[in-house]
Design a protein around this motif. Structure first.
Motif, short mmCIF file in Angstrom:
data_model
loop_
_atom_site.label_atom_id
_atom_site.label_comp_id
_atom_site.label_asym_id
_atom_site.label_seq_id
_atom_site.Cartn_x
_atom_site.Cartn_y
_atom_site.Cartn_z
N CYS A 1 0.83 -1.20 0.00
CA CYS A 1 0.00 0.00 0.00
C CYS A 1 0.87 1.25 0.00
CB CYS A 1 -0.93 -0.02 1.21
SG CYS A 1 -2.02 1.41 1.33
N CYS A 2 1.92 1.25 0.84
CA CYS A 2 2.82 2.41 0.91
C CYS A 2 3.48 2.69 -0.45
CB CYS A 2 3.89 2.18 1.97
SG CYS A 2 3.26 2.21 3.66
N LYS A 3 3.86 1.63 -1.14
CA LYS A 3 4.49 1.81 -2.43
C LYS A 3 3.55 2.51 -3.41
CE LYS A 3 6.72 -0.50 -6.32
NZ LYS A 3 7.15 -1.77 -6.93
N LYS A 4 2.27 2.11 -3.40
CA LYS A 4 1.30 2.73 -4.30
C LYS A 4 1.04 4.19 -3.92
CE LYS A 4 -1.04 -1.48 -5.79
NZ LYS A 4 -0.62 -1.29 -7.20
N ILE A 5 1.11 4.49 -2.63
CA ILE A 5 0.96 5.89 -2.21
C ILE A 5 2.13 6.71 -2.72
CG2 ILE A 5 0.95 7.41 -0.20
CD1 ILE A 5 -0.60 5.23 1.30
N ILE A 6 3.34 6.15 -2.60
CA ILE A 6 4.53 6.85 -3.09
C ILE A 6 4.42 7.09 -4.59
CG2 ILE A 6 7.02 6.63 -3.44
CD1 ILE A 6 7.06 5.08 -0.75
N GLU A 7 3.94 6.09 -5.33
CA GLU A 7 3.74 6.26 -6.78
C GLU A 7 2.76 7.39 -7.06
OE1 GLU A 7 2.46 2.44 -8.06
OE2 GLU A 7 4.47 1.53 -7.98
N LYS A 8 1.67 7.43 -6.29
CA LYS A 8 0.67 8.48 -6.49
C LYS A 8 1.23 9.85 -6.17
CE LYS A 8 -4.05 9.83 -5.29
NZ LYS A 8 -5.33 9.41 -4.66
N MET A 9 2.18 9.92 -5.25
CA MET A 9 2.76 11.19 -4.85
C MET A 9 3.92 11.62 -5.75
SD MET A 9 0.95 12.29 -2.34
CE MET A 9 2.01 13.56 -1.66
N GLY A 10 4.20 10.86 -6.83
CA GLY A 10 5.21 11.28 -7.80
C GLY A 10 6.45 10.42 -7.83
N ASN A 11 6.44 9.29 -7.09
CA ASN A 11 7.55 8.33 -7.11
C ASN A 11 8.86 8.89 -6.56
OD1 ASN A 11 7.23 5.64 -7.62
ND2 ASN A 11 7.15 5.86 -9.84
N LYS A 12 8.80 9.94 -5.76
CA LYS A 12 10.01 10.44 -5.11
C LYS A 12 10.44 9.44 -4.05
CE LYS A 12 11.67 14.45 -2.49
NZ LYS A 12 11.28 15.78 -1.94
N PRO A 13 11.71 8.98 -4.06
CA PRO A 13 12.14 7.97 -3.07
C PRO A 13 11.82 8.43 -1.66
CG PRO A 13 13.84 8.29 -4.73
CD PRO A 13 12.82 9.35 -4.98
N ILE A 14 11.33 7.49 -0.85
CA ILE A 14 10.91 7.83 0.50
C ILE A 14 12.06 8.37 1.32
CG2 ILE A 14 11.30 5.53 1.47
CD1 ILE A 14 8.31 7.82 2.22
N ALA A 15 13.27 7.97 1.03
CA ALA A 15 14.44 8.45 1.78
C ALA A 15 14.66 9.94 1.57
CB ALA A 15 15.69 7.67 1.37
N GLU A 16 14.12 10.49 0.49
CA GLU A 16 14.31 11.90 0.18
C GLU A 16 13.14 12.77 0.64
OE1 GLU A 16 15.13 12.27 -3.96
OE2 GLU A 16 16.70 10.73 -3.94
N TRP A 17 12.14 12.16 1.25
CA TRP A 17 10.96 12.94 1.69
C TRP A 17 11.34 13.87 2.83
CZ3 TRP A 17 5.32 11.01 1.65
CH2 TRP A 17 5.00 10.49 0.39
N ARG A 18 10.81 15.07 2.78
CA ARG A 18 10.99 16.07 3.83
C ARG A 18 9.64 16.37 4.48
NH1 ARG A 18 15.02 14.18 3.03
NH2 ARG A 18 16.97 15.12 2.27
#
Length: 437
Positions: free
Chosen positions: A20-37
């Motif tokens: 589920c988290c992966k699909k959310i990340i895809e919906k948010m633009g596929n920015k790697p989670i490690a780079e999220w601020r």
């Protein structure tokens, strides 16, 4: 798999959460989670809230995505998981689980979220580790899928039945009136299954299926609330409005026959009454107990939750075969009604009132304040303001109460008497616009 108290080390639950988290990340633009601020988490929280009405803090989202260090991997409660699943296009977590688990039966877990291979352990994004499903896990998953699929199909059937609506093709008519009913649903349901119609004793009850069109005959002026039942559970109601041209009179000794008085011609609104001769001409046997009903029925824009009604009434002193003389006021709305039934002091146990869903019966609670003798004339005022009801009898406030469910716009007024009665200048006024019914 939708238990809220799962063990934190169960790979099946967290594999699905990670999917589920992966699909959310895809919906948010596929920015790697490690780079999220912080701004990325705040944006997700805002979008999630707008779509699902569930708002999650930055720290909660970090725990869900595995970015906040905790002693055990965080697994969110069901309401949160439902919101996450809805955010990526599923109806709820159960549906996402079913689809996701089915896609994973014969494959490995999801691919890593990033191509970076040499990140330190602390910086590895979620889903980095692959999990190979064992035969035992595959068998367990198959059992769960079969169960969930059966439950899903059962829910779909129940939702289809619960979305069945009763439709009247001609809900407005004069007296008498033959109304045509059918069933309608935006979901699939068994069109051979039988439902029941209850017509409030104004017409015979009926059985109807999804393939039917049935008719019911209505003979009295008023508003009839026809209720659709499935297995003794009410699932829908429609209103049938049997209109009049001004105030008219009708009567009856029983529910099987009606006696229109003066051919239902309009009566003088300042002195609403009928004579013994008119009753005789209508074919009514006045030697038996009978009820006179004065009705004024038509659609209006007046709210049934904000109006004032007043009238002066005269009832008989006595009537052969009748110990207690009744005076009843009924305000008919689109969805429900207000009803006030009054008796003299010695018969007050028969008094009752109904204001939308609120009901009281004199045989179950003492309604002594509603004692009312109209043999020499009596004044009745019924005021409803923002669903607060006030009853005034002969200038004295005798009842104040409140109900919850709106009855909709006023569709009619009825005044009933045991025997021959009279109503003088009844008036129903909109408290907001002062418009008269």
């Amino acid at each position: 798999m939708n238990d809220q108290s799962v063990q934190p080390n169960n790979p099946l639950y967290f594999d699905t959460l990670d999917g589920c988290c992966k699909k959310i990340i895809e919906k948010m633009g596929n920015k790697p989670i490690a780079e999220w601020r912080a701004s990325d988490y705040n944006t997700l929280s805002s979008l999630l809230g707008q779509q699902t009405k569930v708002y999650l803090s930055e720290n909660t989202l970090k725990r869900i995505f595995g970015r906040l260090k905790t002693s055990q991997r965080y697994y969110p409660q069901l309401a949160t998981r439902n919101a996450l699943a809805q955010f990526i296009g599923y109806r709820d977590w159960q549906e996402f689980e079913l689809v996701y688990t089915s896609s994973q039966i014969s494959t490995k877990a999801e691919e890593p979220l990033t191509e970076e291979k040499n990140q330190p352990e602390a910086e590895k994004p979620i889903l980095k580790k692959r999990v190979l499903l064992s035969p035992v896990m595959i068998g367990f998953a198959l059992i769960v899928i079969v169960f969930l699929l059966g439950f899903f199909l059962y829910l779909n059937k129940e939702q289809g039945l619960n979305s069945v609506k009763l439709v009247c093709e001609n809900p407005f008519g004069n007296v008498p009136h033959t109304a045509v009913f059918a069933l309608k649903s935006d979901r699939a349901f068994d069109k051979e299954e039988e439902f029941k119609l209850d017509c409030m004793e104004e017409a015979l009850p009926a059985t109807i299926t999804g393939n039917d069109k049935i008719t019911r005959f209505f003979k009295n002026p008023g508003v009839v609330y026809v209720t659709l039942y499935r297995k003794d559970k009410a699932i829908d109601t429609v209103s049938i409005c049997l209109q009049t041209k001004g105030w008219v009179a009708n009567s009856g000794n029983d529910t099987s026959r009606a006696y229109p008085i003066a051919n239902l011609k309009a009566l003088d609104p300042k002195n609403i009454a009928v004579s013994a001769a008119q009753l005789d001409s209508a074919g009514l046997d006045t030697k038996k107990p009978f009820l006179i009903g004065f009705s004024n029925i038509h659609p209006s824009d007046i709210s049934g939750d904000n109006f004032s009604f007043s009238t002066k009434v005269f009832a008989e002193q006595n009537r052969p075969g009748v110990q207690c003389i009744e005076t009843t006021i009924i305000i008919l709305g689109e969805k429900d009604r207000h009803l006030l039934t009054l008796f003299r002091e010695n018969c007050v146990a028969l008094s009752r009132y109904t204001f939308s869903e609120l009901k009281a019966i004199g045989s179950e609670e003492f309604l002594g304040n509603l004692a009312f003798n109209a043999s020499n004339g009596g004044e009745i005022v019924l005021s409803v303001k923002n669903k607060v009801v006030t009853v005034i009898l002969n200038g004295k406030k005798v009842l104040r109460t409140k109900y919850q469910k709106s009855i909709g716009k006023v569709m009619g007024v009825k005044i009933l008497f045991n025997g021959i009665g009279k109503a003088v200048s009844p008036e129903l006024r909109d408290l907001n616009t002062q418009a008269l019914f």
